[in-house]
Design an enzyme around this catalytic site. Structure first.
Site, PDB file in Angstrom:
ATOM      1  N   HIS A  51       3.432 -14.696  18.378  1.00 29.27           N
ATOM      2  CA  HIS A  51       2.637 -14.805  17.159  1.00 29.27           C
ATOM      3  C   HIS A  51       1.168 -14.658  17.522  1.00 29.27           C
ATOM      4  O   HIS A  51       0.809 -14.645  18.706  1.00 29.27           O
ATOM      5  CB  HIS A  51       2.865 -16.159  16.476  1.00 29.27           C
ATOM      6  CG  HIS A  51       2.638 -17.340  17.366  1.00 29.27           C
ATOM      7  ND1 HIS A  51       1.396 -17.724  17.804  1.00 29.27           N
ATOM      8  CD2 HIS A  51       3.513 -18.214  17.916  1.00 29.27           C
ATOM      9  CE1 HIS A  51       1.514 -18.784  18.571  1.00 29.27           C
ATOM     10  NE2 HIS A  51       2.791 -19.107  18.676  1.00 29.27           N
TER      11      HIS A  51
HETATM   12  P1  TYD Z   1       4.926 -23.090  18.005  1.00 29.22           P
HETATM   13  O1  TYD Z   1       3.439 -23.040  18.046  1.00 29.22           O
HETATM   14  O2  TYD Z   1       5.618 -22.191  17.027  1.00 29.22           O
HETATM   15  O3  TYD Z   1       5.526 -22.858  19.453  1.00 29.22           O
HETATM   16  P2  TYD Z   1       5.470 -21.567  20.375  1.00 29.22           P
HETATM   17  O4  TYD Z   1       4.365 -20.712  19.869  1.00 29.22           O
HETATM   18  O5  TYD Z   1       5.215 -22.070  21.752  1.00 29.22           O
HETATM   19  O6  TYD Z   1       6.793 -20.900  20.311  1.00 29.22           O
HETATM   20  O7  TYD Z   1       5.341 -24.608  17.734  1.00 29.22           O
HETATM   21  C1  TYD Z   1       6.689 -25.044  17.793  1.00 29.22           C
HETATM   22  C2  TYD Z   1       6.856 -26.208  16.821  1.00 29.22           C
HETATM   23  O8  TYD Z   1       5.995 -27.293  17.182  1.00 29.22           O
HETATM   24  C3  TYD Z   1       6.520 -25.852  15.381  1.00 29.22           C
HETATM   25  O9  TYD Z   1       7.524 -26.412  14.561  1.00 29.22           O
HETATM   26  C4  TYD Z   1       5.229 -26.553  15.092  1.00 29.22           C
HETATM   27  C5  TYD Z   1       5.167 -27.670  16.096  1.00 29.22           C
HETATM   28  N1  TYD Z   1       3.786 -27.907  16.592  1.00 29.22           N
HETATM   29  C6  TYD Z   1       3.066 -28.969  16.091  1.00 29.22           C
HETATM   30  O10 TYD Z   1       3.537 -29.753  15.233  1.00 29.22           O
HETATM   31  N2  TYD Z   1       1.798 -29.182  16.557  1.00 29.22           N
HETATM   32  C7  TYD Z   1       1.224 -28.372  17.488  1.00 29.22           C
HETATM   33  O11 TYD Z   1       0.059 -28.592  17.907  1.00 29.22           O
HETATM   34  C8  TYD Z   1       1.978 -27.243  17.983  1.00 29.22           C
HETATM   35  C9  TYD Z   1       1.402 -26.283  18.989  1.00 29.22           C
HETATM   36  C10 TYD Z   1       3.246 -27.063  17.498  1.00 29.22           C
END
Ligand code: TYD
Length: 136
Positions: A51
């Site tokens: 993303h």
């Molecule tokens: P995401 O940023 O989509 O993970 P990645 O990019 O590493 O695959 O985050 C995964 C999950 O964690 C999503 O449901 C949102 C949650 N999250 C939070 O609640 N707070 C945060 O600071 C982050 C980074 C993620």
């Protein structure tokens, strides 16, 4: 002009008792630090990310082990291997990014410029590319 992704070196205090590194918002990190999070216990072969953020800026450090950060600015794709705790990767907003090749027991530490906000994510690659073309 858009800011480019770049490696930022952190201080390294060598000591026979064990080394120490640190980061400070104004000295090392080019944005106000609002949040930190970390990624750990990543099973072999898994990919994180996939993303871009519309406004959030990040600085990513491999506190332990190693992993690759794949960045795509829309113009250029680059892979950065992070494997030391005394430097990290600055990721500007509007950069498509994913993280892969996590070694066993690796620990990715991330400082971010905004609070978590699901609406700041762009998860559709075609929209990301279109947006980059529209806004440069
Ligand atoms: P995401 O940023 O989509 O993970 P990645 O990019 O590493 O695959 O985050 C995964 C999950 O964690 C999503 O449901 C949102 C949650 N999250 C939070 O609640 N707070 C945060 O600071 C982050 C980074 C993620």
């Amino acid at each position: 002009m858009r800011t480019e992704p770049r490696i930022i070196e952190l201080p390294k205090i060598l000591d026979e008792r064990g080394n120490l590194s640190f980061l400070e918002e104004e000295r090392h990190i080019p944005f106000p630090i609002k949040r930190s999070y970390w990624i750990y216990d990543v099973p072999g072969g898994e990919v994180r990310g996939g993303h871009s953020y519309k406004t959030n800026e990040e600085f990513i450090v491999a506190l332990s082990g190693s992993f690759d950060v794949l960045l795509d600015t829309g113009l250029e794709k680059k892979t950065f291997t992070l494997n030391r705790s005394y430097y990290g990767l600055y990721v500007p907003p509007g950069t498509w990014r994913s993280m892969e090749n996590f070694s066993t027991n690796s620990l990715a530490f991330v400082v971010a410029s905004t609070d978590y906000d699901a609406s700041d994510y762009e998860r559709d690659y075609d929209s990301f590319i279109q947006n980059r073309k529209d806004h440069g």
